[in-house]
Design a protein around this motif. Structure first.
Motif, mmCIF file in Angstrom:
data_model
loop_
_atom_site.group_PDB
_atom_site.id
_atom_site.type_symbol
_atom_site.label_atom_id
_atom_site.label_comp_id
_atom_site.label_asym_id
_atom_site.label_seq_id
_atom_site.Cartn_x
_atom_site.Cartn_y
_atom_site.Cartn_z
ATOM 1 N N SER A 270 0.810 -1.207 0.000
ATOM 2 C CA SER A 270 0.000 0.000 0.000
ATOM 3 C C SER A 270 0.847 1.262 0.000
ATOM 4 C CB SER A 270 -0.926 0.002 1.226
ATOM 5 O OG SER A 270 -0.163 -0.038 2.422
ATOM 6 N N SER A 271 2.073 1.183 0.515
ATOM 7 C CA SER A 271 2.922 2.366 0.552
ATOM 8 C C SER A 271 3.290 2.839 -0.848
ATOM 9 C CB SER A 271 4.200 2.082 1.343
ATOM 10 O OG SER A 271 4.928 1.015 0.750
ATOM 11 N N LEU A 272 3.226 1.956 -1.844
ATOM 12 C CA LEU A 272 3.576 2.333 -3.200
ATOM 13 C C LEU A 272 2.540 3.255 -3.830
ATOM 14 C CD1 LEU A 272 4.951 -1.039 -4.577
ATOM 15 C CD2 LEU A 272 6.250 0.937 -3.831
ATOM 16 N N ILE A 273 1.294 3.215 -3.357
ATOM 17 C CA ILE A 273 0.258 4.087 -3.914
ATOM 18 C C ILE A 273 -0.053 5.242 -2.983
ATOM 19 C CG2 ILE A 273 -0.767 2.137 -5.128
ATOM 20 C CD1 ILE A 273 -3.064 2.265 -3.078
ATOM 21 N N THR A 274 0.629 5.294 -1.830
ATOM 22 C CA THR A 274 0.358 6.383 -0.893
ATOM 23 C C THR A 274 0.676 7.727 -1.510
ATOM 24 O OG1 THR A 274 0.839 4.936 0.981
ATOM 25 C CG2 THR A 274 0.878 7.302 1.387
ATOM 26 N N THR A 275 1.776 7.804 -2.264
ATOM 27 C CA THR A 275 2.131 9.087 -2.869
ATOM 28 C C THR A 275 1.080 9.533 -3.886
ATOM 29 O OG1 THR A 275 3.470 7.902 -4.508
ATOM 30 C CG2 THR A 275 4.595 8.758 -2.555
ATOM 31 N N GLY A 276 0.499 8.583 -4.613
ATOM 32 C CA GLY A 276 -0.557 8.941 -5.549
ATOM 33 C C GLY A 276 -1.793 9.463 -4.845
ATOM 34 N N VAL A 277 -2.177 8.784 -3.767
ATOM 35 C CA VAL A 277 -3.329 9.247 -2.988
ATOM 36 C C VAL A 277 -3.043 10.619 -2.387
ATOM 37 C CG1 VAL A 277 -4.798 8.728 -0.999
ATOM 38 C CG2 VAL A 277 -4.030 6.877 -2.487
ATOM 39 N N LYS A 278 -1.823 10.785 -1.886
ATOM 40 C CA LYS A 278 -1.466 12.067 -1.271
ATOM 41 C C LYS A 278 -1.448 13.182 -2.317
ATOM 42 C CE LYS A 278 1.513 11.739 1.926
ATOM 43 N NZ LYS A 278 2.782 11.536 2.673
ATOM 44 N N PHE A 279 -0.972 12.882 -3.508
ATOM 45 C CA PHE A 279 -0.943 13.887 -4.565
ATOM 46 C C PHE A 279 -2.354 14.362 -4.901
ATOM 47 C CE2 PHE A 279 -1.415 14.763 -9.102
ATOM 48 C CZ PHE A 279 -0.549 15.835 -9.244
ATOM 49 N N ILE A 280 -3.271 13.425 -5.090
ATOM 50 C CA ILE A 280 -4.655 13.799 -5.424
ATOM 51 C C ILE A 280 -5.293 14.550 -4.265
ATOM 52 C CG2 ILE A 280 -6.948 12.829 -5.823
ATOM 53 C CD1 ILE A 280 -5.268 12.998 -8.285
ATOM 54 N N PHE A 281 -4.983 14.139 -3.041
ATOM 55 C CA PHE A 281 -5.533 14.836 -1.879
ATOM 56 C C PHE A 281 -5.071 16.293 -1.859
ATOM 57 C CE2 PHE A 281 -4.938 16.307 2.492
ATOM 58 C CZ PHE A 281 -6.239 16.202 2.979
#
Length: 769
Positions: free
Chosen positions: A389-400
């Motif tokens: 899940s840490s691999l997509i955390t940056t994507g989620v954080k970017f959209i947030f």
């Protein structure tokens, strides 16, 4: 009885006290304590009741005193007003008396004045015995008693009835009359500057000044009064700004623009549409708007906070809306407002995007995934099953972060700064892509990229993890970012329509428009950078060993046995290209699981990987130096095998269903260079090379053989000789060894064309051309 007997028996012992005596002793003490405690509680209850009664009585007395204090305060205010009026009257009387005394003294001291002056004084003295002297004295009395309206009427009547006052000739009476008129003007100014003066009385003063011919002075007093009242109103509200960090600019804007509107209305009703007065109102409005912007900046929160961005956006929205209202009164202030607000808004945007860049760059392993709505989170959650899940955390954080910024923008803020926001989002996405690049393995042969590698909380080591990163980035561009900025594009499109509701005066002059195609092209450029880096490191890790030696060596075309490839009963591509086919096939199977539903992305990645291999082969000088070395013997077999490998590469692209035009062009260039190089070494291509159709058919047949496992024995022997196919440097999610013997199921995940296509002859041309 038995117990009493026992106690009697124990009574004979001196050291023992009977139980009955102990009970009676302690019971009496306990009862006394309880009674005493009850008495104390009753006394405490009485004290509390008395205290409550006293408190209630004192509270009622306090209320009465408060009311009396309020009444006394009102009385004191009225008394101050009365005393002030009386003081002004006394001061004026004293000034009049002192003035008369000075004139009498001067008259006594200057008895030797000229004959003409004596005649004038005698004439005035003669007239003073009549009506003119009475008029002057009446005006003096009215001014001294602050009966300004009556004094104004007397002056007006005298001016209209006395031709001498309207003529250009000088006279002593005219000078004395003008002096009284000046005194009345000064008195009117004093009255107008009193803070306690009511609105109706103030208007009367202005009308009086206007009748006296002092319109500019009256207009100055009007604007000064409104500016003073605005200062007081702002001074009372500014300390409260910290309690309303999100909405205080709206209230400030309402206060400032309402005062400007009132001043403009009063100016129009009293002084008319004179351009001089209108320009003065505009000048006041400009000064107050400058002060307003300064107050908003000074009382806002830190510029890098989201609340500051929201405050700036609502400030732009409210201020421009108020400017539209003022335009109905002839005041066009929107251009000036935006000139003043633009630096402030751009500073807030810059600081907020700097904060976003810090948040993305300072990612830690223990960061919690930000909360997103399901419509944003669900497209990314599909990749969490294929990797950590840490691999997509940056994507989620970017959209947030992007959503957090776009949600603060109002319609007017988007109209004027939407293009700025979109460009900054592109820059932020490029930083996000750089972070993803750092999470990918670096090419073993590229020392220049090692400086980009930092200690990150996640690393994409396996194929599925790397593909998940690519999938996240493409999902952000294709699905999530369009949803995040949909409000911006909707407002931009609405403003460009002919039926736009916004007035033209508040529309941006230019420089804010951003075309969707251009914006999308910039995002695609960042995606291409990520894709090319992935393909480059993937291919280089495949080609080079850990020791830096190239596995795809030109000597496989020099050291081969035999003279002609087409003389073999079962010709196949060289082993490195067979391994490439197996590697692409295996990667396609993983991509089918990780990038489910993203067929276009899968084809683009596989096509780019194939192009990267051919591009490396075309640009690798060491590869071609082997052929150009005079000491190395060349055989027709090597040229035939190289051409077959190039045809095999093109057929991989064709049968996989992804674009093969670029691969075809690169392969054609390699074949032309190889033919030229071998011809320079004395090998005649015309006599040694078969027809192009033979290479194409052999390449297609090789794909079928490798997929169906017909030549599994030969390939297994090759695997024993080329252990690099099992090198640990190539990490895969599949448990199967990389071989040419693959299942038919994995073939369907790689090849989108029908098997019947292999029967169609091809002249080495790309059907996409």
């Amino acid at each position: 009885m038995e117990s009493s007997d026992e106690e009697d028996d124990f009574s004979y012992h001196e050291g023992i006290i009977p139980q009955s005596k102990i009970n009676s002793l302690y019971q009496s003490h306990t009862e006394k304590g309880i009674r005493k405690l009850c008495c104390e509680l009753l006394d405490l209850k009485d004290s509390v009741e008395n205290l409550c009664g006293n408190t209630r009585a004192k509270y009622l007395a306090f209320l009465r005193l408060s009311e009396e204090v309020v009444e006394m305060d009102h009385e004191l205010v009225e008394l101050r007003k009365h005393i002030s009026a009386q003081g002004i009257l006394i001061q004026d009387l004293a000034n009049g008396v002192f003035h008369e005394l000075e004139e009498w003294i001067k008259a006594d001291d200057h008895e030797d004045q000229s004959d003409s002056q004596i005649c004038d004084l005698e004439d005035l003295s003669c007239k003073g015995t009549g009506a003119k002297r009475d008029i002057l004295e009446t005006i003096d009395i009215l001014i001294a008693e602050c009966k300004l309206q009556e004094a104004m009427e007397a002056i007006d009547i005298e001016e209209r009835s006395t031709p001498e006052l309207r003529s250009n000739e000088a006279s002593s009476y005219k000078s004395a009359f003008l002096k009284r008129k000046t005194d009345l003007e000064n008195q009117l100014v004093k009255v107008a500057e009193q803070p306690s003066l009511g609105g109706s009385e103030f208007k009367q003063v202005l009308y009086a000044l206007l009748k006296l011919g002092k319109g500019p002075l009256g207009h100055h007093l009007l604007l000064k009064r409104y500016a003073s009242r605005l200062r007081k109103r702002l001074g009372a509200f500014i300390p409260l700004c910290s309690h309303f960090p999100h909405t205080y600019p709206v209230t400030l804007s309402k206060i400032v623009f309402s005062f400007i509107s009132l001043a403009a209305k009063e100016s129009h009703s009293i002084f008319g549409d004179d351009p001089i007065y209108r320009n003065k109102v505009v000048q006041l409005a400009e000064e107050e708007i400058e002060s307003f912007v300064r107050v908003v900046k000074e009382n806002g929160q830190s510029s890098d906070m989201v609340s500051a961005l929201h405050a700036a956006s609502v400030c732009v929205q409210a201020s421009l809306s108020n400017c539209v209202i003022l335009e109905e009164q002839g005041l066009k202030l929107s251009k000036l407002l935006m000139i003043l607000l633009r630096p402030y808004m751009e500073e807030v945007l810059e600081m907020n995007f700097r904060r976003c860049r810090r948040v993305l760059s300072d990612s830690t392993e223990n960061d919690d995934i930000p909360m997103l709505s399901p419509r944003f989170l669900s497209p990314l959650s599909v990749f969490a099953s294929s990797s950590e899940s840490s691999l997509i955390t940056t994507g989620v954080k970017f959209i947030f972060l992007v959503n957090d910024i776009t949600e603060q923008l109002t319609q007017m803020a988007i109209t004027h700064f939407g293009g700025n926001v979109l460009n900054r989002i592109v820059q932020l996405f490029d930083i996000h892509v750089d972070l993803l690049i750092k999470a990918l393995p670096s090419p073993s042969e590229d020392d220049g990229m090692t400086e980009l590698k930092e200690v990150l909380p996640f690393k994409a080591e396996t194929d599925s993890q790397q593909l998940a990163l690519l999938g996240v980035a493409y999902t952000i561009v294709d699905e999530l970012l369009p949803m995040s900025v949909s409000k911006i594009w909707k407002i931009h499109m609405g403003n460009n329509d002919e039926g736009a509701e916004l007035p033209e005066s508040i529309m941006p002059v230019g420089g804010n428009a951003v075309e969707f195609k251009d914006w999308r092209r910039q995002l695609q450029h960042s995606l291409d950078k990520l894709r090319d880096y992935f393909c480059r490191q993937y291919v280089l890790n495949f080609i080079y060993s850990r020791e830096g030696k190239a596995r795809l060596d030109a000597r496989i075309y020099v050291d081969g046995e035999g003279e002609d490839v087409h003389s073999y009963s079962d010709p196949l591509p060289s082993l490195p290209f067979q391994a490439l086919f197996a590697r692409l096939q295996q990667l396609a199977a993983v991509a089918g699981d990780v990038l489910l539903g993203k067929d276009k992305l899968q084809k683009v990645l596989l096509a780019r990987l194939t192009e990267t291999v051919v591009m490396w082969l075309a640009d690798e000088q060491e590869f071609w130096c082997v052929f150009e070395d005079e000491t190395v013997p060349l055989k027709p077999f090597g040229l035939q095998q190289l051409i077959l490998d190039m045809h095999f590469t093109v057929e991989i692209a064709r049968f996989a269903g992804y674009p093969s035009r670029q691969v075809l062009q690169l392969a054609s260039g390699i074949i032309a260079r190889a033919v030229k190089t071998f011809a320079a070494r004395g090998i005649d291509p015309q006599s040694t090379l078969p027809e192009d159709e033979w290479f194409s058919e052999t390449a297609r047949a090789s794909i079928n053989k490798l997929l169906l496992g017909v030549s599994g024995s030969e390939v297994s022997e090759a695997e024993e000789e080329h252990v690099f196919l099992r090198d640990d440097h190539i990490v895969s999610d599949s448990d199967d060894s990389i071989s040419t013997c693959s299942s038919v199921d994995s073939f369907h995940s790689f090849v989108s064309a029908e098997m019947g296509d292999t029967e169609n002859p091809s002249n080495f041309t790309d059907p996409d051309v």
